[in-house]
Design a protein around this motif. Sequence first.
Motif, PDB file in Angstrom:
ATOM      1  N   UNK A 119       0.813  -1.204   0.000  1.00  0.00           N
ATOM      2  CA  UNK A 119       0.000   0.000   0.000  1.00  0.00           C
ATOM      3  C   UNK A 119       0.850   1.260   0.000  1.00  0.00           C
ATOM      4  N   UNK A 120       0.409   2.256  -0.740  1.00  0.00           N
ATOM      5  CA  UNK A 120       1.158   3.504  -0.875  1.00  0.00           C
ATOM      6  C   UNK A 120       0.925   4.416   0.321  1.00  0.00           C
ATOM      7  N   UNK A 121       2.005   5.079   0.770  1.00  0.00           N
ATOM      8  CA  UNK A 121       1.920   6.026   1.884  1.00  0.00           C
ATOM      9  C   UNK A 121       2.771   7.241   1.568  1.00  0.00           C
ATOM     10  N   UNK A 122       2.353   8.390   2.109  1.00  0.00           N
ATOM     11  CA  UNK A 122       3.056   9.661   1.902  1.00  0.00           C
ATOM     12  C   UNK A 122       3.878   9.998   3.143  1.00  0.00           C
ATOM     13  N   UNK A 123       5.094  10.508   2.937  1.00  0.00           N
ATOM     14  CA  UNK A 123       5.997  10.847   4.029  1.00  0.00           C
ATOM     15  C   UNK A 123       6.388  12.315   3.979  1.00  0.00           C
ATOM     16  N   UNK A 124       6.424  12.936   5.164  1.00  0.00           N
ATOM     17  CA  UNK A 124       6.947  14.297   5.317  1.00  0.00           C
ATOM     18  C   UNK A 124       7.827  14.331   6.556  1.00  0.00           C
ATOM     19  N   UNK A 125       8.930  15.072   6.494  1.00  0.00           N
ATOM     20  CA  UNK A 125       9.872  15.140   7.607  1.00  0.00           C
ATOM     21  C   UNK A 125      10.059  16.589   8.059  1.00  0.00           C
ATOM     22  N   UNK A 126      10.374  16.738   9.327  1.00  0.00           N
ATOM     23  CA  UNK A 126      10.712  18.041   9.900  1.00  0.00           C
ATOM     24  C   UNK A 126      11.933  17.870  10.792  1.00  0.00           C
ATOM     25  N   UNK A 127      12.926  18.724  10.594  1.00  0.00           N
ATOM     26  CA  UNK A 127      14.159  18.642  11.377  1.00  0.00           C
ATOM     27  C   UNK A 127      13.989  19.362  12.711  1.00  0.00           C
ATOM     28  N   UNK A 128      14.553  18.786  13.767  1.00  0.00           N
ATOM     29  CA  UNK A 128      14.463  19.379  15.104  1.00  0.00           C
ATOM     30  C   UNK A 128      15.293  20.655  15.166  1.00  0.00           C
ATOM     31  N   UNK A 129      14.741  21.668  15.839  1.00  0.00           N
ATOM     32  CA  UNK A 129      15.462  22.932  16.008  1.00  0.00           C
ATOM     33  C   UNK A 129      16.552  22.824  17.072  1.00  0.00           C
ATOM     34  N   UNK A 130      16.378  21.906  18.027  1.00  0.00           N
ATOM     35  CA  UNK A 130      17.350  21.793  19.116  1.00  0.00           C
ATOM     36  C   UNK A 130      17.469  20.339  19.548  1.00  0.00           C
ATOM     37  N   UNK A 131      18.716  19.885  19.729  1.00  0.00           N
ATOM     38  CA  UNK A 131      18.995  18.545  20.251  1.00  0.00           C
ATOM     39  C   UNK A 131      20.065  18.679  21.332  1.00  0.00           C
ATOM     40  N   UNK A 132      19.729  18.301  22.566  1.00  0.00           N
ATOM     41  CA  UNK A 132      20.653  18.401  23.686  1.00  0.00           C
ATOM     42  C   UNK A 132      20.926  17.020  24.276  1.00  0.00           C
ATOM     43  N   UNK A 133      22.197  16.767  24.598  1.00  0.00           N
ATOM     44  CA  UNK A 133      22.572  15.525  25.286  1.00  0.00           C
ATOM     45  C   UNK A 133      22.306  15.683  26.776  1.00  0.00           C
ATOM     46  N   UNK A 134      21.560  14.745  27.344  1.00  0.00           N
ATOM     47  CA  UNK A 134      21.215  14.790  28.757  1.00  0.00           C
ATOM     48  C   UNK A 134      21.571  13.459  29.414  1.00  0.00           C
ATOM     49  N   UNK A 135      21.586  13.486  30.747  1.00  0.00           N
ATOM     50  CA  UNK A 135      21.883  12.274  31.509  1.00  0.00           C
ATOM     51  C   UNK A 135      21.187  12.362  32.861  1.00  0.00           C
ATOM     52  N   UNK A 136      20.545  11.272  33.270  1.00  0.00           N
ATOM     53  CA  UNK A 136      19.859  11.260  34.553  1.00  0.00           C
ATOM     54  C   UNK A 136      18.552  10.503  34.474  1.00  0.00           C
ATOM     55  N   UNK A 137      17.650  10.786  35.398  1.00  0.00           N
ATOM     56  CA  UNK A 137      16.339  10.150  35.449  1.00  0.00           C
ATOM     57  C   UNK A 137      15.434  10.796  34.405  1.00  0.00           C
TER      58      UNK A 137
END
Length: 267
Positions: free
Chosen positions: A153-171
């Motif tokens: 079956x055919x499907x349509x895809x659209x993408x959006x890039x994240x404005x911010x990506x931060x490395x975190x650590x913890x709970x």
Amino acid sequence: MDIYRGKLETMDYIFFATTERGKVYETGAYIHNYALSYALGLAKSPYFHQLQKPKYQEDLEPLNQLGIYLTPARPLEISYRLIQWNTIQEVYGFPKKERNIGYPDWGFARVIRPGSTFEFYVAIANPNCLAKFPNFENFLTGKGYIRLGKFMGKSCLRFKKAEKVEDKEGKFDARITKKRERKEKQGRTESLLLNWRDIPVDPIICDIYPSTLPTRLIANPKYKFGKYYLVEFEETDKEIEKIAQVFLPANMSFVARSLTTKKSRKK
């Protein structure tokens, strides 16, 4: 690290034989990330298989080496239709080839309707590696089409890039939080769909999706400690600023834990 949000809209009926109930074959309310990898042209397998035994580790390992990972697609809006078919058995003259499984001769199929939408995320450690996948690179910058399921079956895809990506650590809790304004501390929370085999650290608690082959899918995992990405997407709707924050576990990779069969476990 570049992270994209992918939105998939079905344009045709999508059928996977997720659950069998007598002569009724039901399609699960998700798109597995392994299936997405093949459909997007990132993972490749031979055109012909003498035996129906997939080789996910061999096919997906090149993506791990390149630092590309996709999460399973969770449903945003989904509806189903029950259809019936009656086909003849396979008559192809392939010697010693087993009968096709997961595609019955007759029965009822509960399929995903056109217009259903799904959401997933793509993590790319090194954007230069996209040169190996020119078609997928075009998907990330515009609109593309793929085919999924037994009926292709055919499907349509659209993408959006994240404005911010931060490395975190913890709970943290792996989830999606949507806020009206940046000053708003609490917002609407949505579940994040993950692949149990692909996460490096076990959560202390999670929801388990039933009958998700070839690997177990989970939602709402909570971690006592671990590394994760805090991902932000900014959207403007009717002059109201919206912020979508995604708490995504770090270092996920395809088939991080090997797939073992019942026979191998007995040994």
